[in-house]
Design a protein around this motif. Structure first.
Motif, short mmCIF file in Angstrom:
data_model
loop_
_atom_site.label_atom_id
_atom_site.label_comp_id
_atom_site.label_asym_id
_atom_site.label_seq_id
_atom_site.Cartn_x
_atom_site.Cartn_y
_atom_site.Cartn_z
N LEU A 35 -7.90 5.57 -4.48
CA LEU A 35 -7.52 4.19 -4.20
C LEU A 35 -8.65 3.52 -3.42
N GLY B 41 -6.73 3.60 1.92
CA GLY B 41 -7.12 4.38 0.75
C GLY B 41 -8.37 5.21 0.99
N TRP B 42 -8.93 5.70 -0.10
CA TRP B 42 -10.15 6.52 -0.03
C TRP B 42 -11.33 5.71 0.49
N ARG C 161 -0.31 3.60 -2.86
CA ARG C 161 -0.94 4.86 -2.46
C ARG C 161 -0.17 6.05 -3.00
N LEU D 252 0.80 -1.22 0.00
CA LEU D 252 0.00 0.00 0.00
C LEU D 252 0.83 1.27 0.00
N CYS E 92 -1.10 6.54 -6.60
CA CYS E 92 -2.44 7.09 -6.73
C CYS E 92 -2.46 8.58 -6.39
N GLU E 93 -1.76 8.96 -5.35
CA GLU E 93 -1.72 10.37 -4.97
C GLU E 93 -1.03 11.21 -6.02
N GLU F 80 -9.67 -0.13 -1.74
CA GLU F 80 -9.06 -1.39 -1.30
C GLU F 80 -10.12 -2.49 -1.22
#
Length: 387
Positions: free
Chosen positions: A165, A186-187, A155, A151, A158-159, A167
């Motif tokens: 993100l 994540g989100w 992550r 992660l 993704c950022e 999961e």
């Protein structure tokens, strides 16, 4: 004739792969729900289950739903994903990780595994995000068999590309990533309470998030998207996705014993590890350095040349002894229904599928049953002997 007990082992196998393991308090909580006359979807048990689950995984919001698939579907809907959009997702997973993307008319982009964790390769995620910038609207990272994906790297990717993100922690409840529960990094995160999971409601799932708007929207969508009005009014399409009050009662009792269930599954894996230690051609799924594997399923790979028998020969040999073994997930890029979708890599997942086997792992297994499984594996090869 009396009705079969919930959690009873299927007759097909004396030692099944993974079955429900009840705590004994489920009947108490279900009786409480029945006595209160709250048996339909929603009710006090749902509210309590959501609060208790959110506290257990340290998430601001939790929404109890009919399945983990429903949770993923609602998260994607909230992002506005639809035709023309793409979503990156692990190829080595169950189809439920991918199906909701297709429900919305979007395109799944399948990501190969890394050999160490068996989860999506962060380098391939980074490559796909760079090459498909503007089209990729989300990344779904699956935590396979209870092991967290990498992660930290995922992550960060993704950022950097400003992509949410999500999961898929359906198999990972009770595991950790750097001390945190996978599914809460994540989100949004989704969990499953299917009958074979570490804890079960018979069927059900949970959406967790730190985004209040997502939680509120998911609650609305999951109850047919009824607007706030005295009459039935709908301004968007909704779904019948809420968990029932009765099943939430079961979930509350199951959640109370989560730590015990994880400890037992890890102990079962340790017994497999000890019993198969030093056997040439057998390698059990390793634990990644960034977290704790919950060992939802104990899995291994078999080198046919070194062991003297193929994965399939071992599986069939176990079946003859009344023991259920199962190949690891067939990669989504090999599935006819996903033929032609974009794929990054694939060789690692292909190899894991060819050689990977899941062993019985239910927390109700006895040590003697685990030893029977070990003997069954060893007996599949004339060259393999118990160390």
């Amino acid at each position: 004739m009396s009705a079969p007990l919930l959690g009873a082992k299927p007759k097909a196998f004396e030692i099944p792969l993974s079955v429900p393991h009840l705590s004994g308090r489920e009947a108490e909580y279900v009786a409480e729900a029945i006595e209160s006359n709250w048996v339909a979807p929603l009710g006090p048990m749902v509210d309590r289950f959501e609060r208790e689950f959110a506290a257990r995984v340290d998430a601001p919001y939790a929404v109890a739903l009919a399945s983990g698939t429903a949770a993923l579907h609602l998260a994607l809907i909230h992002l506005g994903i639809g035709p023309g959009d793409e979503v990156l997702v692990s190829s080595l997973t169950f189809a439920a990780s991918v199906n909701p993307i297709v429900y919305l008319g979007a395109t799944p982009v399948l990501i190969d595994s890394e050999p160490g964790s068996w989860n999506a390769d962060p380098a391939l995620i980074e490559q796909a995000l760079g090459e498909r910038a503007g089209r990729v609207k989300a990344v779904v990272a699956v935590h396979l068999y209870g092991q967290s994906a990498d992660l930290g790297r995922i992550r960060e990717c993704c950022e950097r590309f400003d992509v949410p993100l999500i999961e898929d922690a359906a198999e990972a409840l009770g595991g950790t990533w750097q001390g945190r529960q996978p599914g809460t990094v994540g989100w949004a995160g989704v969990f499953s309470f299917n009958g074979n999971k570490i804890i079960t409601t018979g069927g059900g799932g949970m959406l967790v998030t730190g985004d209040a708007d997502l939680a509120d929207h998911a609650r609305k969508l999951s109850t047919q998207a009824r607007d706030d009005a005295p009459h039935y009014q709908h301004s968007e399409i909704g779904y019948n996705y809420r968990l029932s009050n009765l099943l939430a009662a079961v979930g509350r009792a199951q959640l109370e014993v989560l730590d015990d269930r994880v400890a037992r599954r890890r102990a079962i894996f340790d017994r497999y590890r000890q019993g198969l230690a030093g056997v040439e051609g057998i390698e059990l799924m390793r634990e990644a350095p960034w977290g704790t594997h919950n060992r939802w399923l104990s899995t291994l790979t078999i080198d046919e040349r070194a062991f003297g028998a193929s994965r399939e020969a071992v599986r069939l040999g176990l079946a003859e002894r009344g023991i259920e073994g199962r190949p690891v997930w067939k990669p989504m890029h090999q599935q006819p229904v996903f033929e032609g979708v974009p794929v990054y890599g694939g060789a690692v997942a292909d190899d894991l599928f060819d050689r990977g086997l899941c062993l019985p792992s239910g927390s109700s297994l006895t040590d003697s049953e685990v030893d029977r499984v070990i003997d069954g594996v060893l007996s599949s090869s004339c060259r393999a002997k118990r160390p």
